[in-house]
Design a protein around this motif. Structure first.
Motif, mmCIF file in Angstrom:
data_model
loop_
_atom_site.group_PDB
_atom_site.id
_atom_site.type_symbol
_atom_site.label_atom_id
_atom_site.label_comp_id
_atom_site.label_asym_id
_atom_site.label_seq_id
_atom_site.Cartn_x
_atom_site.Cartn_y
_atom_site.Cartn_z
ATOM 1 N N SER A 9 -80.012 60.714 -43.570
ATOM 2 C CA SER A 9 -80.250 59.449 -44.350
ATOM 3 C C SER A 9 -79.488 59.676 -45.628
ATOM 4 C CB SER A 9 -81.517 58.922 -44.450
ATOM 5 O OG SER A 9 -82.107 58.594 -43.425
ATOM 6 N N ALA A 10 -79.476 61.071 -46.248
ATOM 7 C CA ALA A 10 -79.173 61.325 -47.505
ATOM 8 C C ALA A 10 -77.750 61.335 -47.509
ATOM 9 C CB ALA A 10 -79.737 62.794 -47.984
ATOM 10 N N LEU A 11 -76.984 61.563 -46.385
ATOM 11 C CA LEU A 11 -75.475 61.639 -46.234
ATOM 12 C C LEU A 11 -75.040 60.208 -46.048
ATOM 13 C CD1 LEU A 11 -75.239 64.703 -44.013
ATOM 14 C CD2 LEU A 11 -74.681 64.548 -46.248
ATOM 15 N N GLY A 12 -76.158 59.086 -46.041
ATOM 16 C CA GLY A 12 -75.505 57.888 -45.600
ATOM 17 C C GLY A 12 -75.207 57.577 -44.413
ATOM 18 N N VAL A 13 -75.767 58.331 -43.384
ATOM 19 C CA VAL A 13 -75.465 58.071 -41.895
ATOM 20 C C VAL A 13 -76.448 57.097 -41.305
ATOM 21 C CG1 VAL A 13 -75.378 59.251 -39.442
ATOM 22 C CG2 VAL A 13 -74.426 60.578 -41.527
ATOM 23 N N PRO A 14 -75.994 56.190 -40.549
ATOM 24 C CA PRO A 14 -76.750 54.963 -40.019
ATOM 25 C C PRO A 14 -77.757 55.578 -39.210
ATOM 26 C CG PRO A 14 -74.770 54.928 -39.060
ATOM 27 C CD PRO A 14 -74.585 55.872 -40.097
ATOM 28 N N CYS A 15 -78.998 55.378 -39.611
ATOM 29 C CA CYS A 15 -80.304 55.695 -38.791
ATOM 30 C C CYS A 15 -81.164 54.421 -38.767
ATOM 31 C CB CYS A 15 -80.800 56.798 -39.478
ATOM 32 S SG CYS A 15 -80.021 58.505 -39.635
ATOM 33 N N PRO A 16 -82.343 54.719 -37.795
ATOM 34 C CA PRO A 16 -83.354 53.598 -37.874
ATOM 35 C C PRO A 16 -84.209 53.871 -39.013
ATOM 36 C CG PRO A 16 -83.250 55.014 -35.912
ATOM 37 C CD PRO A 16 -82.449 55.576 -36.751
ATOM 38 N N VAL A 17 -84.785 52.930 -39.680
ATOM 39 C CA VAL A 17 -85.717 52.819 -40.730
ATOM 40 C C VAL A 17 -86.813 54.088 -40.296
ATOM 41 C CG1 VAL A 17 -87.353 51.775 -42.305
ATOM 42 C CG2 VAL A 17 -85.092 50.908 -41.745
ATOM 43 N N PHE A 18 -87.481 55.000 -41.172
ATOM 44 C CA PHE A 18 -88.439 55.598 -40.749
ATOM 45 C C PHE A 18 -89.240 55.886 -41.673
ATOM 46 C CE2 PHE A 18 -85.218 58.389 -42.843
ATOM 47 C CZ PHE A 18 -85.817 59.440 -43.371
ATOM 48 N N ALA A 19 -90.504 56.661 -41.463
ATOM 49 C CA ALA A 19 -91.385 57.305 -42.366
ATOM 50 C C ALA A 19 -92.330 58.331 -41.532
ATOM 51 C CB ALA A 19 -92.353 55.949 -42.775
ATOM 52 N N ALA B 169 -99.875 50.702 -40.562
ATOM 53 C CA ALA B 169 -99.320 50.118 -41.867
ATOM 54 C C ALA B 169 -97.669 49.958 -41.716
ATOM 55 C CB ALA B 169 -99.481 51.101 -43.221
ATOM 56 N N PHE B 170 -96.790 51.244 -41.185
ATOM 57 C CA PHE B 170 -95.536 51.106 -40.957
ATOM 58 C C PHE B 170 -95.464 49.886 -39.800
ATOM 59 C CE2 PHE B 170 -91.864 52.398 -38.654
ATOM 60 C CZ PHE B 170 -90.897 52.626 -39.397
ATOM 61 N N GLY B 171 -95.915 49.819 -38.909
ATOM 62 C CA GLY B 171 -95.780 48.700 -38.012
ATOM 63 C C GLY B 171 -95.988 47.475 -38.295
ATOM 64 N N ASP B 172 -96.996 47.188 -39.013
ATOM 65 C CA ASP B 172 -97.096 45.869 -39.827
ATOM 66 C C ASP B 172 -96.162 45.604 -40.807
ATOM 67 O OD1 ASP B 172 -99.493 45.602 -38.517
ATOM 68 O OD2 ASP B 172 -100.988 46.003 -39.946
ATOM 69 N N ARG B 173 -95.398 46.527 -41.316
ATOM 70 C CA ARG B 173 -94.499 46.206 -42.329
ATOM 71 C C ARG B 173 -93.261 45.790 -41.660
ATOM 72 N NH1 ARG B 173 -94.905 50.874 -44.711
ATOM 73 N NH2 ARG B 173 -93.091 51.822 -44.259
ATOM 74 N N MET B 174 -92.783 46.771 -40.567
ATOM 75 C CA MET B 174 -91.381 46.653 -39.979
ATOM 76 C C MET B 174 -91.701 45.723 -39.051
ATOM 77 S SD MET B 174 -89.756 48.740 -41.658
ATOM 78 C CE MET B 174 -88.181 48.307 -40.454
ATOM 79 N N GLY B 175 -92.630 45.356 -38.480
ATOM 80 C CA GLY B 175 -92.737 44.541 -37.140
ATOM 81 C C GLY B 175 -92.942 45.353 -35.975
ATOM 82 N N TRP B 176 -93.760 45.023 -35.101
ATOM 83 C CA TRP B 176 -93.969 45.704 -33.823
ATOM 84 C C TRP B 176 -93.107 44.994 -32.838
ATOM 85 C CZ3 TRP B 176 -97.289 49.755 -34.061
ATOM 86 C CH2 TRP B 176 -98.397 49.527 -35.163
ATOM 87 N N PRO B 177 -92.769 45.909 -31.629
ATOM 88 C CA PRO B 177 -93.145 47.394 -31.647
ATOM 89 C C PRO B 177 -92.421 48.218 -32.333
ATOM 90 C CG PRO B 177 -91.311 46.654 -29.913
ATOM 91 C CD PRO B 177 -91.607 45.501 -30.667
#
Length: 384
Positions: free
Chosen positions: A111-121, A131-139
């Motif tokens: 992510s720091a290199l700007g390579v496309p990745c899924p949003v993560f935490a 909280a992550f699921g509620d923010r991003m949407g399930w699944p």
């Protein structure tokens, strides 16, 4: 330095196929194996049976090797750094390999290199995961940061009621990575071979098919991929290999959306299942180029010998006598190239693979599938 002996840590089928590739190169393979009868130990002459997590065992093994490489990514970082302190070449080195060992480290660096990745935490408990699921949407997807493979350590969570599952029996030092669910249309893989000098080669982009988290099929080159898309993916993999300073084979696994864009899913720094087609389908196999890179020898050409290659993994099934089944396959499908791994047949276990190359995509797929189905004791309708 002329490399005469390459030490491989791990005795699985990847080490077995590396050994086969070492013979024409004239380099000697020494093996640190988990047991006396594992896949590679059956064919390598110089075998040490020992625990790769025990530092003294690894250091003693490395004494008779010019350079060390791996069948898997699980050797602990302190041991890898101890090898370097003792003046031993390690390829890929620990600073590169950590990105294949730890998914959190990998995601943060890419992510720091700007390579496309899924949003993560990184989530500490099920409340943070909710909280992550509620923010991003399930699944959402949850993964262990270390140790997962072939679908293990990965969960697709459809709602908060499943949020405790990833934290059950979590080992010390292992974190949970939460990722957005990517609604991908297919999965792709691209392999790069890279020497310490920076010389690099890239293999054609491959389409991969995963069944229950296990790679079951690959088709090379990936069908319906434009030249522009293929070039962009290959350049992305080359950039990652250079930025992480990888020596050997780097496999970059990707997910492709309906609009053609891709995100990086996983990295592996060793020969990879998605490159097995290269044994029979490329001018230089991934196994030979991995050894060439580790020994700092000039890399071989990676272009395909034939327009199409289909590889089907043979999973443990209804047939126990794979040698007898293989003889039948060779008679019925003489164009099929069968690789058996010397493993006992356990349901779902990878015990071999079949590759067919040729001009017609449908034909090579059908022939490879028919051969694999016969080895697994399936009829044609079950194998489709």
């Amino acid at each position: 330095m002329t490399v005469r002996t390459i030490g491989i840590i791990g005795g699985g089928q990847l080490a077995r196929m590396m050994h086969a590739a070492s013979i024409p190169l004239g380099v000697r393979i020494a093996l640190l194996a988990e047991g006396p009868d594992v896949s590679a130990a059956q064919v390598v002459a110089d075998v040490t049976v020992g625990d790769y997590t025990d530092a003294e065992t690894v250091y003693a093994f490395a004494e008779r090797c010019d350079v060390i490489t791996f069948d898997h990514e699980h050797v602990p970082q302190p041991i890898l750094r101890g090898l370097l302190e003792r003046g031993k070449g390690v390829h890929p080195g620990p600073d590169a390999l950590v990105h294949a060992q730890d998914k959190v480290v990998m995601r943060e660096r890419l992510s720091a290199l700007g390579v496309p990745c899924p949003v993560f935490a990184v989530v500490a408990d099920h409340d943070e995961l909710i909280a992550f699921g509620d923010r991003m949407g399930w699944p959402v997807i949850a993964k262990t940061s270390r140790g997962g493979y072939d679908g293990k350590g990965v969960w697709k969570l459809h709602g908060p009621e499943q949020s405790a599952e990833p934290f059950a029996d979590l080992k010390p030092g292992v974190r949970i990575l939460a990722e957005e669910f990517i609604d991908f249309t297919r999965e792709l893989s691209v392999l790069v071979a890279r020497r310490p000098s920076g010389e690099e080669r890239v293999y054609p982009v491959t389409e991969t098919v995963q069944t229950d988290g296990i790679c079951t099929h690959t088709f090379t080159p990936a069908p319906d991929l434009s030249a522009t898309q293929a070039d962009e993916i290959e350049r992305l993999a080359l950039r990652i290999a250079a930025e992480l300073d990888v020596t050997g084979i780097l496999a970059v696994e990707l997910m492709q959306r309906a609009d053609g864009t891709v995100v990086v899913n996983e990295l592996a720094m060793r020969p990879h299942n998605t490159g097995h087609w290269s044994i029979d389908g490329a001018h230089t196999s991934q196994f030979e180029n991995h050894l060439r890179a580790v020994a700092d020898l000039p890399l071989g050409p990676t272009d395909a010998r034939q327009p199409r290659a289909a590889m089907v993994n043979v999973l443990g099934g209804a047939r126990d006598d794979l040698l007898a089944a293989s003889a039948e396959v060779l008679a019925a499908e003489p164009r099929a190239r069968v690789q058996l791994y010397g493993k006992s047949v356990v349901p779902g276990r990878k015990v071999g693979h079949v590759t067919v190359v040729g001009d017609d995509a449908a034909d090579v797929r059908a022939r490879a599938q028919a051969a694999a189905d016969h080895l697994m004791g399936r009829d044609d309708s079950e194998g489709q």
